[in-house]
Design a protein around this motif. Structure first.
Motif, PDB file in Angstrom:
ATOM      1  N   UNK A  76       2.568   2.082   0.642  1.00  0.00           N
ATOM      2  CA  UNK A  76       2.953   0.712   0.978  1.00  0.00           C
ATOM      3  C   UNK A  76       2.723  -0.151  -0.245  1.00  0.00           C
ATOM      4  N   UNK A  77       3.795  -0.713  -0.778  1.00  0.00           N
ATOM      5  CA  UNK A  77       3.750  -1.520  -2.001  1.00  0.00           C
ATOM      6  C   UNK A  77       4.697  -2.693  -1.845  1.00  0.00           C
ATOM      7  N   UNK A  78       4.208  -3.890  -2.172  1.00  0.00           N
ATOM      8  CA  UNK A  78       5.024  -5.104  -2.046  1.00  0.00           C
ATOM      9  C   UNK A  78       5.611  -5.225  -0.647  1.00  0.00           C
ATOM     10  N   UNK A  79       4.802  -4.913   0.353  1.00  0.00           N
ATOM     11  CA  UNK A  79       5.171  -5.000   1.759  1.00  0.00           C
ATOM     12  C   UNK A  79       6.366  -4.112   2.110  1.00  0.00           C
ATOM     13  N   UNK A  80       6.535  -3.048   1.331  1.00  0.00           N
ATOM     14  CA  UNK A  80       7.577  -2.059   1.606  1.00  0.00           C
ATOM     15  C   UNK A  80       6.919  -0.739   1.958  1.00  0.00           C
ATOM     16  N   UNK A  81       7.383  -0.112   3.023  1.00  0.00           N
ATOM     17  CA  UNK A  81       6.816   1.129   3.540  1.00  0.00           C
ATOM     18  C   UNK A  81       7.698   2.300   3.123  1.00  0.00           C
ATOM     19  N   UNK A 121       6.207  -1.443  11.880  1.00  0.00           N
ATOM     20  CA  UNK A 121       5.572  -2.756  11.883  1.00  0.00           C
ATOM     21  C   UNK A 121       4.049  -2.644  11.996  1.00  0.00           C
ATOM     22  N   UNK A 122       3.560  -1.654  12.734  1.00  0.00           N
ATOM     23  CA  UNK A 122       2.116  -1.457  12.857  1.00  0.00           C
ATOM     24  C   UNK A 122       1.509  -1.108  11.504  1.00  0.00           C
ATOM     25  N   UNK A 123       2.123  -0.166  10.787  1.00  0.00           N
ATOM     26  CA  UNK A 123       1.599   0.223   9.486  1.00  0.00           C
ATOM     27  C   UNK A 123       1.644  -0.937   8.498  1.00  0.00           C
ATOM     28  N   UNK A 124       2.756  -1.660   8.476  1.00  0.00           N
ATOM     29  CA  UNK A 124       2.879  -2.775   7.545  1.00  0.00           C
ATOM     30  C   UNK A 124       1.958  -3.925   7.925  1.00  0.00           C
ATOM     31  N   UNK A 125       1.820  -4.171   9.220  1.00  0.00           N
ATOM     32  CA  UNK A 125       0.961  -5.267   9.663  1.00  0.00           C
ATOM     33  C   UNK A 125      -0.487  -5.036   9.286  1.00  0.00           C
ATOM     34  N   UNK A 126      -0.981  -3.813   9.486  1.00  0.00           N
ATOM     35  CA  UNK A 126      -2.367  -3.525   9.114  1.00  0.00           C
ATOM     36  C   UNK A 126      -2.540  -3.563   7.600  1.00  0.00           C
ATOM     37  N   UNK A 127      -1.563  -3.029   6.858  1.00  0.00           N
ATOM     38  CA  UNK A 127      -1.662  -3.061   5.397  1.00  0.00           C
ATOM     39  C   UNK A 127      -1.726  -4.496   4.890  1.00  0.00           C
ATOM     40  N   UNK A 128      -0.928  -5.366   5.480  1.00  0.00           N
ATOM     41  CA  UNK A 128      -0.938  -6.770   5.075  1.00  0.00           C
ATOM     42  C   UNK A 128      -2.280  -7.426   5.389  1.00  0.00           C
ATOM     43  N   UNK A 135      -7.214  -6.879  -2.164  1.00  0.00           N
ATOM     44  CA  UNK A 135      -5.884  -6.841  -2.774  1.00  0.00           C
ATOM     45  C   UNK A 135      -5.696  -5.561  -3.598  1.00  0.00           C
ATOM     46  N   UNK A 136      -4.625  -4.838  -3.331  1.00  0.00           N
ATOM     47  CA  UNK A 136      -4.337  -3.608  -4.059  1.00  0.00           C
ATOM     48  C   UNK A 136      -2.856  -3.588  -4.426  1.00  0.00           C
ATOM     49  N   UNK A 137      -2.523  -2.762  -5.403  1.00  0.00           N
ATOM     50  CA  UNK A 137      -1.117  -2.610  -5.783  1.00  0.00           C
ATOM     51  C   UNK A 137      -0.375  -1.756  -4.764  1.00  0.00           C
ATOM     52  N   UNK A 138      -0.994  -0.638  -4.374  1.00  0.00           N
ATOM     53  CA  UNK A 138      -0.369   0.293  -3.435  1.00  0.00           C
ATOM     54  C   UNK A 138      -1.417   0.804  -2.464  1.00  0.00           C
ATOM     55  N   UNK A 236      -5.387   5.991   7.977  1.00  0.00           N
ATOM     56  CA  UNK A 236      -6.346   5.764   6.901  1.00  0.00           C
ATOM     57  C   UNK A 236      -5.641   5.091   5.734  1.00  0.00           C
ATOM     58  N   UNK A 237      -6.337   4.137   5.128  1.00  0.00           N
ATOM     59  CA  UNK A 237      -5.794   3.353   4.019  1.00  0.00           C
ATOM     60  C   UNK A 237      -6.683   3.566   2.797  1.00  0.00           C
ATOM     61  N   UNK A 238      -6.062   4.027   1.709  1.00  0.00           N
ATOM     62  CA  UNK A 238      -6.808   4.323   0.479  1.00  0.00           C
ATOM     63  C   UNK A 238      -6.113   3.648  -0.697  1.00  0.00           C
ATOM     64  N   UNK A 239      -6.883   3.067  -1.610  1.00  0.00           N
ATOM     65  CA  UNK A 239      -6.302   2.278  -2.694  1.00  0.00           C
ATOM     66  C   UNK A 239      -6.120   3.047  -3.989  1.00  0.00           C
ATOM     67  N   UNK A 240      -6.750   4.199  -4.116  1.00  0.00           N
ATOM     68  CA  UNK A 240      -6.692   4.921  -5.397  1.00  0.00           C
ATOM     69  C   UNK A 240      -6.077   6.301  -5.248  1.00  0.00           C
ATOM     70  N   UNK A 241      -4.962   6.367  -4.545  1.00  0.00           N
ATOM     71  CA  UNK A 241      -4.223   7.624  -4.415  1.00  0.00           C
ATOM     72  C   UNK A 241      -4.654   8.418  -3.195  1.00  0.00           C
ATOM     73  N   UNK A 242      -3.839   9.409  -2.854  1.00  0.00           N
ATOM     74  CA  UNK A 242      -4.198  10.299  -1.762  1.00  0.00           C
ATOM     75  C   UNK A 242      -5.323  11.230  -2.182  1.00  0.00           C
TER      76      UNK A 242
END
Length: 251
Positions: A76-81, A121-128, A135-138, A236-242
């Motif tokens: 998820x980057x720039x609100x794009x899934x 929408x669930x994935x994007x909503x939680x990421x937002x 704040x993360x890039x991806x 699960x949401x991770x900021x530094x890669x899988x």
């Protein structure tokens, strides 16, 4: 260790970020999930049938037959899934002593699910929401559909025991509880001596945790009569890669 037996206090949408910052977790209702993700509760509930017919988890090292699951990975980057090519789920033994250190290739989440606008929408909503806290890039996101049943008389949602997942944030949605007792959620402060125990029961209610701060587990389930099951969605949401096998990263 001090453990309090309480019904979880529910957090309103505007207070979730602060609760995660102050307490390391938040429990929210289905109505609040819908508000955060800009969907309807009916839309959430319309996805529950996707948990029928999940394939059995072939990797259980305790010999059990009680877990069924599918898996998918996203960026998820720039609100794009973006759904990434299907990949193995891998954890180090530091986070999963029972199943860590092996590549687990679960069956992918089906396209009717990944193409569902409410799912997206669930994935994007939680990421937002989480980006407002960190704040993360991806965001590197893994999605797991689970069904735990009582085929063997007992089902274990977390056979590895109390654990962290090695990510930034973990979201656990309770979808359904049918004909069971148990399945109590227990969370503990990784740096402290207090804990909280409660049972998620409302369909599409959510436990959201800062994985760096909280240890979690769910107790075994048993049938009230002949058979029962518990359905969950874990993101699960991770900021530094899988998380990947060291062998794979060297290829």
């Amino acid at each position: 260790m001090t453990t309090l037996t309480l019904s979880p206090p529910l957090t309103q949408a505007k207070a979730i970020t602060q609760a995660l910052r102050d307490d390391g977790f938040a429990v929210v209702s289905a109505e609040t999930v819908a508000q955060v993700c800009n969907v309807s509760v009916a839309g959430l509930e319309s996805m529950t049938p996707y948990w029928e017919g999940l394939p059995r988890d072939p990797y259980l090292r305790d010999g059990g037959r009680y877990r069924f699951r599918r898996h998918a990975s996203y960026e998820i980057k720039n609100q794009a899934l973006t759904l990434v090519p299907h990949r193995a789920h891998w954890q180090s033994v530091d986070y999963n002593a029972l199943h860590g250190g092996i590549e687990r290739w679960f069956e992918p989440i089906q396209s009717q699910v990944t193409n569902d606008p409410t799912w997206q929408a669930v994935l994007l909503g939680l990421a937002n929401l989480l980006s407002g806290l960190k704040p993360v890039t991806t965001w590197f996101v893994e999605a797991h559909q689970f069904r735990i049943d009582t085929t063997d008389g007992i089902g274990r949602p977390t056979p590895e025991g109390a654990h962290r997942d090695g990510v930034d944030f973990v979201a656990v949605f309770l979808l359904d509880r049918v004909g069971i007792q148990g399945g109590e959620t227990r969370i503990f402060d990784a740096a402290g001596s207090t804990g909280l125990r409660f049972t998620l029961s409302e369909p599409w209610s959510l436990l959201l945790m800062n994985d760096e701060r909280m240890i979690h587990e769910s107790t075994p389930i048993r049938p009230l009569a002949d058979y029962g099951y518990r359905d969950t969605l874990v993101l699960t949401f991770r900021s530094n890669g899988f998380q990947d096998s060291p062998n794979r990263s060297q290829q």
